[in-house]
Design an enzyme around this catalytic site. Structure first.
Site, short mmCIF file in Angstrom:
data_model
loop_
_atom_site.label_atom_id
_atom_site.label_comp_id
_atom_site.label_asym_id
_atom_site.label_seq_id
_atom_site.Cartn_x
_atom_site.Cartn_y
_atom_site.Cartn_z
CG ASP A 87 -10.31 10.32 9.92
OD1 ASP A 87 -9.76 9.28 9.51
OD2 ASP A 87 -10.58 10.52 11.12
CE LYS A 133 -8.83 7.64 12.30
NZ LYS A 133 -9.98 8.34 12.92
CB CYS A 189 -8.25 12.10 13.40
SG CYS A 189 -9.72 11.39 14.19
C1 VGL Z 1 -12.50 13.04 14.19
C2 VGL Z 1 -13.85 13.67 15.93
C3 VGL Z 1 -14.48 12.45 15.91
C4 VGL Z 1 -11.40 13.40 13.24
C5 VGL Z 1 -13.12 11.81 14.17
O1 VGL Z 1 -11.30 12.80 12.18
O2 VGL Z 1 -10.63 14.33 13.60
N1 VGL Z 1 -12.87 13.96 15.10
N2 VGL Z 1 -14.10 11.52 15.01
#
Ligand code: VGL
Ligand code: ZN
Length: 204
Positions: A9, A107, A152
């Site tokens: 991410d 995702k 994540c």
């Molecule tokens: C994430 C919170 C919500 C992450 C993704 O990438 O850690 N955290 N969505």
């Protein structure tokens, strides 16, 4: 033994100026770019939510970010709207070297289920297909970098260990959100799951 670098991410919304910015989230990018050169196989994950996703506080009247709600699969932390499909916030940071990535795994695209882990959605049942991809490619060792350490990255590592992959968290190539003790909790859970922690200095 085939190994891969998995970058979690590394998107605009998780970097300073983004909607769910991880403090200093962008400072790990130069390190990650050097790591990319060291691995034969790189995989990227991309948080990829539809508008009105149930992990957004804005989808729950009266709630604000970092409140929690009960969803069908259990407790869910509510986030600011982030990583909405097709927006700039959902794009990878412009400085990230993405060219050699062999897979971009998206995702969190089901409105009703959040997905922290690269392997399972938050209901702990719906799979993303990553384990099958890695198995078919005979990739058994995973080096993990990216954002956010306590969400994540944490869940990807715990689930990856559960699948039997050998997992290393590259500690100086990750950064966390840290809400409500989540950072300490994540480090404990990743250690208990059997992950090893290493420094990028030993790789690049
Ligand atoms: C994430 C919170 C919500 C992450 C993704 O990438 O850690 N955290 N969505
Ligand atoms: Zn998200």
């Amino acid at each position: 033994m085939t190994q891969a670098l998995i970058i979690i991410d590394m998107q605009n919304d998780f970097c300073p100026g983004g909607n769910l910015a991880v403090p200093a989230g962008d400072t790990i990018i130069p390190t990650i770019n050097l790591l990319v050169e060291q691995y034969e196989h790189t995989i990227l994950t991309q948080d990829w939510h539809p508008r009105g996703h149930l992990s957004f506080a804005s989808s729950h009247p009266g709630k604000v970010p970092y409140d929690t709600v009960k969803l069908d699969y259990g407790e869910q932390i509510l986030w600011p709207d982030h990583c909405i499909q097709g927006t700039t916030g959902a794009q990878f940071h412009a400085n990230l070297k993405t060219d050699t990535a062999e897979l971009i795994l998206r995702k969190g695209f089901r409105r009703e289920i959040d997905s922290y882990s690269a392997f399972y959605e938050n209901d702990q049942k719906t799979v993303t297909g990553l384990a099958g991809f890695l198995k078919e490619r005979e990739i058994k060792t995973l080096y993990i970098a990216g954002l956010a350490t306590d969400f994540c990255v944490h869940w990807s590592i715990v689930d990856g260990c559960r699948y039997g992959f050998e997992i290393y968290l590259i500690e100086d190539a990750t950064a966390g959100i840290n809400t409500n003790g989540s950072m300490d909790h994540a480090m404990t859970k990743m250690r208990e799951a059997g992950a090893s922690f290493i420094s990028a200095r030993h790789i690049i």
